[in-house]
Design a protein around this motif. Sequence first.
Motif, PDB file in Angstrom:
ATOM      1  N   GLY A 140       3.390  47.272 -23.972  1.00  0.00           N
ATOM      2  CA  GLY A 140       5.000  47.089 -23.097  1.00  0.00           C
ATOM      3  C   GLY A 140       5.410  48.557 -22.336  1.00  0.00           C
ATOM      4  N   ASN A 141       4.520  49.454 -22.417  1.00  0.00           N
ATOM      5  CA  ASN A 141       5.147  50.647 -21.798  1.00  0.00           C
ATOM      6  C   ASN A 141       4.482  50.724 -20.408  1.00  0.00           C
ATOM      7  OD1 ASN A 141       6.374  51.574 -24.106  1.00  0.00           O
ATOM      8  ND2 ASN A 141       4.660  52.506 -24.990  1.00  0.00           N
ATOM      9  N   GLY A 142       5.195  49.902 -19.551  1.00  0.00           N
ATOM     10  CA  GLY A 142       4.572  49.674 -18.143  1.00  0.00           C
ATOM     11  C   GLY A 142       4.925  50.654 -17.175  1.00  0.00           C
ATOM     12  N   THR A 143       4.108  50.539 -16.072  1.00  0.00           N
ATOM     13  CA  THR A 143       4.182  51.729 -14.961  1.00  0.00           C
ATOM     14  C   THR A 143       4.298  50.640 -13.877  1.00  0.00           C
ATOM     15  OG1 THR A 143       1.758  51.612 -14.648  1.00  0.00           O
ATOM     16  CG2 THR A 143       2.759  53.243 -16.184  1.00  0.00           C
ATOM     17  N   PRO A 144       4.654  51.184 -12.656  1.00  0.00           N
ATOM     18  CA  PRO A 144       4.600  50.514 -11.543  1.00  0.00           C
ATOM     19  C   PRO A 144       3.338  49.704 -11.248  1.00  0.00           C
ATOM     20  CG  PRO A 144       5.748  52.602 -11.107  1.00  0.00           C
ATOM     21  CD  PRO A 144       5.202  52.621 -12.426  1.00  0.00           C
TER      22      PRO A 144
ATOM     23  N   ALA B  86      -3.411  48.024 -22.413  1.00  0.00           N
ATOM     24  CA  ALA B  86      -4.189  47.057 -22.970  1.00  0.00           C
ATOM     25  C   ALA B  86      -4.303  47.259 -24.584  1.00  0.00           C
ATOM     26  CB  ALA B  86      -5.574  46.623 -22.417  1.00  0.00           C
ATOM     27  N   THR B  87      -3.984  46.589 -25.292  1.00  0.00           N
ATOM     28  CA  THR B  87      -3.918  46.870 -26.967  1.00  0.00           C
ATOM     29  C   THR B  87      -5.063  46.027 -27.689  1.00  0.00           C
ATOM     30  OG1 THR B  87      -1.996  45.855 -27.421  1.00  0.00           O
ATOM     31  CG2 THR B  87      -1.933  48.035 -27.148  1.00  0.00           C
ATOM     32  N   LEU B  88      -5.269  44.899 -27.162  1.00  0.00           N
ATOM     33  CA  LEU B  88      -6.147  43.749 -27.567  1.00  0.00           C
ATOM     34  C   LEU B  88      -6.410  42.688 -26.604  1.00  0.00           C
ATOM     35  CD1 LEU B  88      -7.212  42.675 -30.348  1.00  0.00           C
ATOM     36  CD2 LEU B  88      -5.258  40.880 -30.084  1.00  0.00           C
TER      37      LEU B  88
END
Length: 386
Positions: free
Chosen positions: A342-346, A353-355
């Motif tokens: 959920g810690n997005g960038t542009p 990706a965690t899973l």
Amino acid sequence: MIRPLAVLLTAAALVVPATPAHAEQAHREPVLREPASVTISTWGNGHGKGLSQYGARNRANAGQTYDEILDAYYPGTSSGSAGGSIRVLLTEAPTRSLVVTARSGLKARSLTSATTWVLPARRDGKVVKRWRIKPAGDRAQIAYRTRAWHEWKVPRGEAAFVSTQPIALAGASTYRGLLRLTPAGVVNVVGLETYLRGVVAREVPASWPRDAVRAQAVAARTYAVFERGNVSAGRDYDLCDTAACQVYAGAAGEHPDSDAAVAATAGEVRTYEGGPIFAQFSASNGGYSVDGGYPYLVAERDTEDRGIPEDPHARTFTGEEITRHWTGLGDLVSVEVLERDGNGTPQVPGGRATLLRVTGTDGAVNVTGSAFRSYLGLRSTLLEIT
């Protein structure tokens, strides 16, 4: 946050139409598949925890001092001091003997009695080319080589080579300080500041802005001191010399500009609640740092890290290159991201990706983002699949 990014791979069957005249032939011919492949694009390079080296460069170019850079990447920490020596395992060296090139000023030392011997340049009228230490029961055999190996001394306990000048280790680099053979392998025992001289220029270009290189010097020194203080009982070394710890090249890794950064920050470390921090760092967090499990290693947006020059870095993998890491999957069908942090960038709005799920014709497996990155040798988990 779940954001499936299924990439269905080509598996089209190319079958000859089964007319009566060709029915038997069509039945016998195998089904042909186009080669399965998947392209993975990444942003950033490394685990993304702590100091970002490219972010530090950008901050220094923007006028931030190395203290300000360290405050940004290790929030809540203070400046402290440390000294002493570091024991570094030299992973490229042979593990059963310690062989060095003969040179003037080279000495051998008994680590049991502290006796030191100056090693002669000639023996029996012949030039000595190399010196060697190898175990001999509860003793150490010290030998020299002219045209063949000859035993010289066999002191009790362990022995080491030492010199005021760099020592050339056979099959590896040159090192300052002391070289000893341990059950783990060859270990370089060297002063902390001298050790840093062999590290900093291998972690960042010495030509980078002065404060970026100084920030790296403090981070590397702190990392080494933290690791030294957390060595398991009985281990013969504090750190290795690869990126699994931090890269160390001995005297061959030194550079005047990075040496100046080490000298300008001599003894400085970052502390939290009185102790040295786990000063992790990576090349680039891609615009968002990762929670490292400590109060000073936090996940937060990094507007100064805009990735590395090659971003996005795209690699195409065949199906076999992916499925070989798990048994029983069969041919690759798809790779999909199931969860992101959920810690997005542009570039990657959902974040790292965690899973992920890898699906084959015979089964499927879920894998963490960090494991997926490790298996495929990806630069980061800030990725997209196409």
